[in-house]
Design a protein around this motif. Structure first.
Motif, PDB file in Angstrom:
ATOM      1  N   ASP A 234       0.836  -1.200   0.000  1.00  0.00           N
ATOM      2  CA  ASP A 234       0.000   0.000   0.000  1.00  0.00           C
ATOM      3  C   ASP A 234       0.876   1.259   0.000  1.00  0.00           C
ATOM      4  O   ASP A 234       0.573   2.241  -0.670  1.00  0.00           O
ATOM      5  N   SER A 235       1.975   1.215   0.758  1.00  0.00           N
ATOM      6  CA  SER A 235       2.860   2.380   0.868  1.00  0.00           C
ATOM      7  C   SER A 235       3.464   2.750  -0.474  1.00  0.00           C
ATOM      8  O   SER A 235       3.669   3.943  -0.757  1.00  0.00           O
ATOM      9  N   GLY A 236       3.747   1.754  -1.304  1.00  0.00           N
ATOM     10  CA  GLY A 236       4.328   2.039  -2.621  1.00  0.00           C
ATOM     11  C   GLY A 236       3.425   2.910  -3.461  1.00  0.00           C
ATOM     12  O   GLY A 236       3.877   3.879  -4.088  1.00  0.00           O
ATOM     13  N   GLY A 237       2.132   2.598  -3.476  1.00  0.00           N
ATOM     14  CA  GLY A 237       1.195   3.408  -4.249  1.00  0.00           C
ATOM     15  C   GLY A 237       1.001   4.789  -3.662  1.00  0.00           C
ATOM     16  O   GLY A 237       0.853   5.778  -4.386  1.00  0.00           O
ATOM     17  N   VAL A 238       1.011   4.879  -2.329  1.00  0.00           N
ATOM     18  CA  VAL A 238       0.758   6.158  -1.667  1.00  0.00           C
ATOM     19  C   VAL A 238       1.941   7.112  -1.811  1.00  0.00           C
ATOM     20  O   VAL A 238       1.766   8.327  -1.988  1.00  0.00           O
ATOM     21  N   ALA A 239       3.170   6.592  -1.726  1.00  0.00           N
ATOM     22  CA  ALA A 239       4.365   7.449  -1.766  1.00  0.00           C
ATOM     23  C   ALA A 239       4.517   8.169  -3.099  1.00  0.00           C
ATOM     24  O   ALA A 239       5.076   9.274  -3.167  1.00  0.00           O
ATOM     25  N   SER A 240       4.039   7.552  -4.180  1.00  0.00           N
ATOM     26  CA  SER A 240       4.176   8.165  -5.514  1.00  0.00           C
ATOM     27  C   SER A 240       2.980   9.072  -5.789  1.00  0.00           C
ATOM     28  O   SER A 240       2.130   8.778  -6.610  1.00  0.00           O
ATOM     29  N   GLY A 241       2.932  10.192  -5.076  1.00  0.00           N
ATOM     30  CA  GLY A 241       1.802  11.112  -5.167  1.00  0.00           C
ATOM     31  C   GLY A 241       2.066  12.287  -6.086  1.00  0.00           C
ATOM     32  O   GLY A 241       3.018  12.296  -6.875  1.00  0.00           O
ATOM     33  N   PRO A 242       1.229  13.336  -5.988  1.00  0.00           N
ATOM     34  CA  PRO A 242       1.319  14.477  -6.913  1.00  0.00           C
ATOM     35  C   PRO A 242       2.614  15.258  -6.820  1.00  0.00           C
ATOM     36  O   PRO A 242       3.065  15.817  -7.814  1.00  0.00           O
ATOM     37  N   LEU A 243       3.229  15.318  -5.631  1.00  0.00           N
ATOM     38  CA  LEU A 243       4.487  16.062  -5.529  1.00  0.00           C
ATOM     39  C   LEU A 243       5.598  15.352  -6.293  1.00  0.00           C
ATOM     40  O   LEU A 243       6.501  15.994  -6.833  1.00  0.00           O
ATOM     41  N   THR A 244       5.520  14.030  -6.362  1.00  0.00           N
ATOM     42  CA  THR A 244       6.491  13.281  -7.161  1.00  0.00           C
ATOM     43  C   THR A 244       6.356  13.611  -8.637  1.00  0.00           C
ATOM     44  O   THR A 244       7.342  13.836  -9.341  1.00  0.00           O
ATOM     45  N   SER A 245       5.103  13.650  -9.140  1.00  0.00           N
ATOM     46  CA  SER A 245       4.895  13.885 -10.567  1.00  0.00           C
ATOM     47  C   SER A 245       5.077  15.343 -10.960  1.00  0.00           C
ATOM     48  O   SER A 245       5.302  15.640 -12.131  1.00  0.00           O
ATOM     49  N   THR A 246       4.987  16.265  -9.996  1.00  0.00           N
ATOM     50  CA  THR A 246       5.104  17.685 -10.348  1.00  0.00           C
ATOM     51  C   THR A 246       6.414  18.325  -9.894  1.00  0.00           C
ATOM     52  O   THR A 246       6.666  19.483 -10.210  1.00  0.00           O
ATOM     53  N   PHE A 247       7.250  17.605  -9.162  1.00  0.00           N
ATOM     54  CA  PHE A 247       8.551  18.150  -8.760  1.00  0.00           C
ATOM     55  C   PHE A 247       9.684  17.199  -9.132  1.00  0.00           C
ATOM     56  O   PHE A 247      10.651  17.598  -9.803  1.00  0.00           O
ATOM     57  N   ILE A 248       9.568  15.945  -8.731  1.00  0.00           N
ATOM     58  CA  ILE A 248      10.626  14.969  -9.016  1.00  0.00           C
ATOM     59  C   ILE A 248      10.679  14.635 -10.503  1.00  0.00           C
ATOM     60  O   ILE A 248      11.764  14.577 -11.100  1.00  0.00           O
ATOM     61  N   LEU A 249       9.510  14.385 -11.131  1.00  0.00           N
ATOM     62  CA  LEU A 249       9.511  14.045 -12.552  1.00  0.00           C
ATOM     63  C   LEU A 249      10.057  15.180 -13.421  1.00  0.00           C
ATOM     64  O   LEU A 249      10.889  14.925 -14.306  1.00  0.00           O
ATOM     65  N   PRO A 250       9.646  16.454 -13.230  1.00  0.00           N
ATOM     66  CA  PRO A 250      10.286  17.533 -13.993  1.00  0.00           C
ATOM     67  C   PRO A 250      11.790  17.624 -13.746  1.00  0.00           C
ATOM     68  O   PRO A 250      12.548  17.939 -14.666  1.00  0.00           O
ATOM     69  N   PHE A 251      12.220  17.364 -12.515  1.00  0.00           N
ATOM     70  CA  PHE A 251      13.653  17.345 -12.225  1.00  0.00           C
ATOM     71  C   PHE A 251      14.352  16.280 -13.066  1.00  0.00           C
ATOM     72  O   PHE A 251      15.400  16.521 -13.676  1.00  0.00           O
ATOM     73  N   ALA A 252      13.751  15.077 -13.116  1.00  0.00           N
ATOM     74  CA  ALA A 252      14.328  13.989 -13.917  1.00  0.00           C
ATOM     75  C   ALA A 252      14.317  14.332 -15.406  1.00  0.00           C
ATOM     76  O   ALA A 252      15.271  14.019 -16.133  1.00  0.00           O
ATOM     77  N   VAL A 253      13.241  14.987 -15.865  1.00  0.00           N
ATOM     78  CA  VAL A 253      13.160  15.397 -17.272  1.00  0.00           C
ATOM     79  C   VAL A 253      14.266  16.390 -17.603  1.00  0.00           C
ATOM     80  O   VAL A 253      14.916  16.313 -18.655  1.00  0.00           O
ATOM     81  N   GLY A 254      14.510  17.346 -16.699  1.00  0.00           N
ATOM     82  CA  GLY A 254      15.575  18.324 -16.919  1.00  0.00           C
ATOM     83  C   GLY A 254      16.941  17.675 -17.022  1.00  0.00           C
ATOM     84  O   GLY A 254      17.741  17.993 -17.911  1.00  0.00           O
ATOM     85  N   VAL A 255      17.232  16.739 -16.118  1.00  0.00           N
ATOM     86  CA  VAL A 255      18.511  16.019 -16.157  1.00  0.00           C
ATOM     87  C   VAL A 255      18.643  15.223 -17.450  1.00  0.00           C
ATOM     88  O   VAL A 255      19.687  15.242 -18.122  1.00  0.00           O
ATOM     89  N   CYS A 256      17.561  14.546 -17.842  1.00  0.00           N
ATOM     90  CA  CYS A 256      17.598  13.702 -19.037  1.00  0.00           C
ATOM     91  C   CYS A 256      17.779  14.529 -20.315  1.00  0.00           C
ATOM     92  O   CYS A 256      18.512  14.126 -21.218  1.00  0.00           O
TER      93      CYS A 256
END
Length: 508
Positions: A424-446
Motif C-alpha cells: 500500500d505504501s508504494g502506491g501512496v508514496a508516488s503522489g502528486p508532488l512526485t509527478s510535479t517536482f521529481i519528474l520535472p527534475f528527472a526530465v531536466g537532467v535527461c
C-alpha cells in the motif's frame, strides 16, 4: 476545529520545511542559480503548500475516511456480495477516471494513445483489481499469494511488450500504477478496506484492512501493458514549458480553473455515490452528515491549493534544478536525487493519511515515525537510483525485476500485515508532488545528458521506482521487528535457564 486545523498546519509545516530548506540551501551553492523572482515564487508556493496539506488532512479525517469506512461497513452488513462488488467496481472506475494525475499523464502521450482510451483502460484496471481486493477480504485470502500470481502475469506480459518493440510503454505502464493512487483515491479506498474488513475480515482484521491500494496499483500497469502490445505509434514526448513567468500570467487562472474542475469532478463522484448509498442503505444521523459536508469543503479547498501550488511553483523549479545540476558531476545528481527524495515524501498528503491509519489499525505496533523513516529512506534510494539510470542510460527493467522479486520474496518471511502495509505504501508514496517536482527534475537532467528523445525511456519510470522501493524498506522494517523479538525471547529464556536455584521459591 480551529485547534485541530492549527495542529494539521503545524504538521504540514514540519513536512514541507525540509524540501524548501534543501532548495534554498542548494541555491546558495555554485551548483544551482535561481533568480530572486524564482525563489520568491517558490517560497510563496511553499507557504500555500503548507495550507493545502493542512486543509486536505483535516478534510480527510472529517470526510474522506469516514465516507469510505461507512460505505465499506454498510455494504458489508447488507450481506449482498453482488451489490458490494458492483459498487466497488464502479467507484474504482469513476474515481480513477477523475484522478488529476492520470489526466496529466494521458495528455503527455496523446501522440500514441488517445487520452480517453488510456484513462478508461486504467480506470477499468483499477475497478477490476479493487473488486479482486474486496474478494480477498471476503474470502480471507492471503495478499502475498495474490501479489505473486499477478506480478508473474505482469512480467510475462512485459516480455511480450519488449518483443513487440514498444519499450517506451514499460516506464509509462509502471508509472501509471503510481499516479492512479493519488490523494483523492487513497483515503477513500483505504478507508473502504477498513470498513469491509471490520465486518468481514475475520480474525486477521488488521492484515485484511490493507492491500487494496497494492492491488489497485497492479491493474493500471497491466492495462497499459496490454495497450503496448496492441497499440502502435510514436510515443514521443515534447517537454512542456516550465516557466515561472508563463505560470504567473493568464496561465495561472487557467491552471486554477482546470485544477478546481478536476478536483470537484473527482470528489463529486465520491460524494454522489455516498449520498445515494446514504439514502438506501447507510441511514447515518444528520449530525454525522453535517460533519462530512464540512470535511468535503476542507478537502476540496486543500487539494486545489496544493495542486495549484506545486504546478505553479514547484514544477518549473524542479525542471530548472535538473537542467543546471546535469552540468555538474554525476555524483551531485545522484546525491541530490537521494536527499530530495527523502524529504519530498514528507510533503505527500496521502502519506500522512496512510501513516495515521497504520498506527491506528496496528494499535501503535507500527508507529507513524517508523513508517515515515522507512518511506523516506525508500523514496530517497529510488530517486538516487533513477538519477543513476539517467546518467548511465539503461532499461528500467534492470531495477524493477530484481526489486519486485526481492519484495515478493520478503513476503514469505514477514507477517502478512507488513506485506500489506508495504505494498500500500508504494502506491501512496508516488503522489502528486512526485509527478510535479521529481519528474520535472528527472526530465531536466535527461534533456541535458541524453536528449529529449530519451525522456520517455529514461526520465519516465521515476514514479515507478518511488512506488517500488518502499515495498522493500517497509518489509525490512517488519523483518527487523521479527528478529528483534526473537532475540529478546532468546535472551529472556537464557536468563531463566541460567537463574540461580536459590532464587527459586518453592511453595509447599
Amino acid at each position: 476545529m480551529i485547534k485541530v486545523l492549527r495542529k494539521k498546519l503545524t504538521e504540514a509545516l514540519i513536512s514541507v520545511l525540509p524540501v524548501t530548506a534543501m532548495v534554498f540551501l542548494l541555491n546558495l551553492t555554485p551548483l544551482v542559480s535561481l533568480s530572486g523572482k524564482e525563489m520568491g515564487i517558490f517560497l510563496l508556493s511553499s507557504l500555500f503548500l503548507i495550507l493545502g496539506i493542512g486543509l486536505f488532512n483535516l478534510g480527510a479525517d472529517l470526510a474522506m475516511t469516514p465516507m469510505g469506512e461507512h460505505i465499506g461497513s454498510g455494504l458489508a452488513k447488507s450481506k449482498k456480495l453482488i451489490l458490494l462488488l458492483g459498487v466497488c467496481f464502479a467507484m474504482g472506475l469513476l474515481i480513477t477516471v477523475a484522478e488529476p494525475d492520470l489526466s496529466v499523464l494521458a495528455s503527455q502521450v496523446e501522440k500514441a494513445i488517445p487520452p480517453l482510451l488510456l484513462i478508461l483502460s486504467v480506470g477499468v484496471g483499477v475497478g477490476v483489481f479493487l473488486l479482486i481486493g474486496v474478494l480477498k477480504i471476503v474470502f480471507h485470502k492471503p495478499l502475498s499469494s495474490l501479489l505473486i500470481y499477478f506480478y508473474m502475469i505482469l512480467f510475462a506480459i512485459t516480455s511480450l511488450v519488449v518483443i513487440n518493440g514498444n519499450p517506451e510503454f514499460l516506464a509509462l505502464a509502471f508509472d501509471s500504477g503510481g499516479v492512479t493512487t493519488g490523494p483523492i483515491t487513497v483515503p477513500f479506498i483505504m478507508a473502504l478496506g477498513v470498513g469491509i474488513a471490520v465486518i468481514l475480515g475475520g480474525r486477521n482484521v488488521g492484515e485484511n484492512s490493507f492491500g487494496l491500494i497494492a492491488l489497485c496499483s497492479v491493474g493500471p500497469i497491466l492495462a497499459v501493458m496490454l495497450l503496448g502490445i496492441f497499440v502502435s505509434g510514436d510515443l514521443g514526448y515534447q517537454v512542456p514549458t516550465y516557466d515561472i513567468d508563463a505560470n504567473l500570467g493568464p496561465a495561472f487562472f487557467d491552471t486554477l480553473l482546470s485544477v478546481a474542475e478536476e478536483v470537484l469532478l473527482a470528489i463529486g463522484l465520491v460524494v454522489a455515490f455516498f449520498f445515494i448509498l446514504q439514502v438506501f442503505f447507510l441511514k447515518l444521523p444528520k449530525r454525522k452528515i453535517a460533519q462530512i459536508l464540512v470535511g468535503i469543503l476542507y478537502t476540496v479547498l486543500g487539494l486545489v491549493v496544493f495542486l495549484v501550488s506545486v504546478t505553479v511553483g514547484f514544477m518549473p523549479i524542479g525542471y530548472k534544478m535538473g537542467v543546471e545540476l546535469a552540468g555538474n558531476s554525476p555524483v551531485w545528481i545522484v546525491l541530490f536525487g537521494f536527499l530530495i527524495g527523502m524529504v519530498t515524501v514528507l510533503a505527500e498528503p496521502a502519506v500522512h493519511v496512510l501513516n495515521k491509519q497504520v498506527e491506528e489499525v496496528t494499535s501503535g505496533t507500527v508507529s507513524k515515525r517508523s513508517m515515515m523513516l522507512a518511506l523516506s529512506i525508500g523514496v530517497g534510494v529510488s530517486i538516487g537510483l533513477s538519477m543513476l539510470r539517467i546518467v548511465l542510460d539503461f532499461n528500467i527493467l534492470y531495477y524493477l525485476i530484481p526489486g519486485y522479486f526481492i519484495s515478493l520474496g520478503l513476503s514469505f518471511f514477514v507477517p502478512g500485515l507488513y506485506t500489506a502495509i508495504a505494498f500500500d505504501s508504494g502506491g501512496v508514496a508516488s503522489g502528486p508532488l512526485t509527478s510535479t517536482f521529481i519528474l520535472p527534475f528527472a526530465v531536466g537532467v535527461c534533456c541535458v545528458l541524453q536528449g529529449e528523445s530519451k525522456v520517455m525511456t529514461d526520465a519516465f519510470g521515476v514514479v515507478a521506482m518511488v512506488a517500488m522501493t518502499p515495498l522493500i524498506t517497509i518489509q525490512a522494517l517488519g523483518f527487523r521487528a521479527i528478529v528483534t523479538r526473537k532475540v529478546r525471547q532468546k535472551i529472556a529464556m537464557k536468563r531463566i535457564l541460567s537463574a540461580d536455584d536459590e532464587q527459586i521459591i518453592n511453595f509447599r
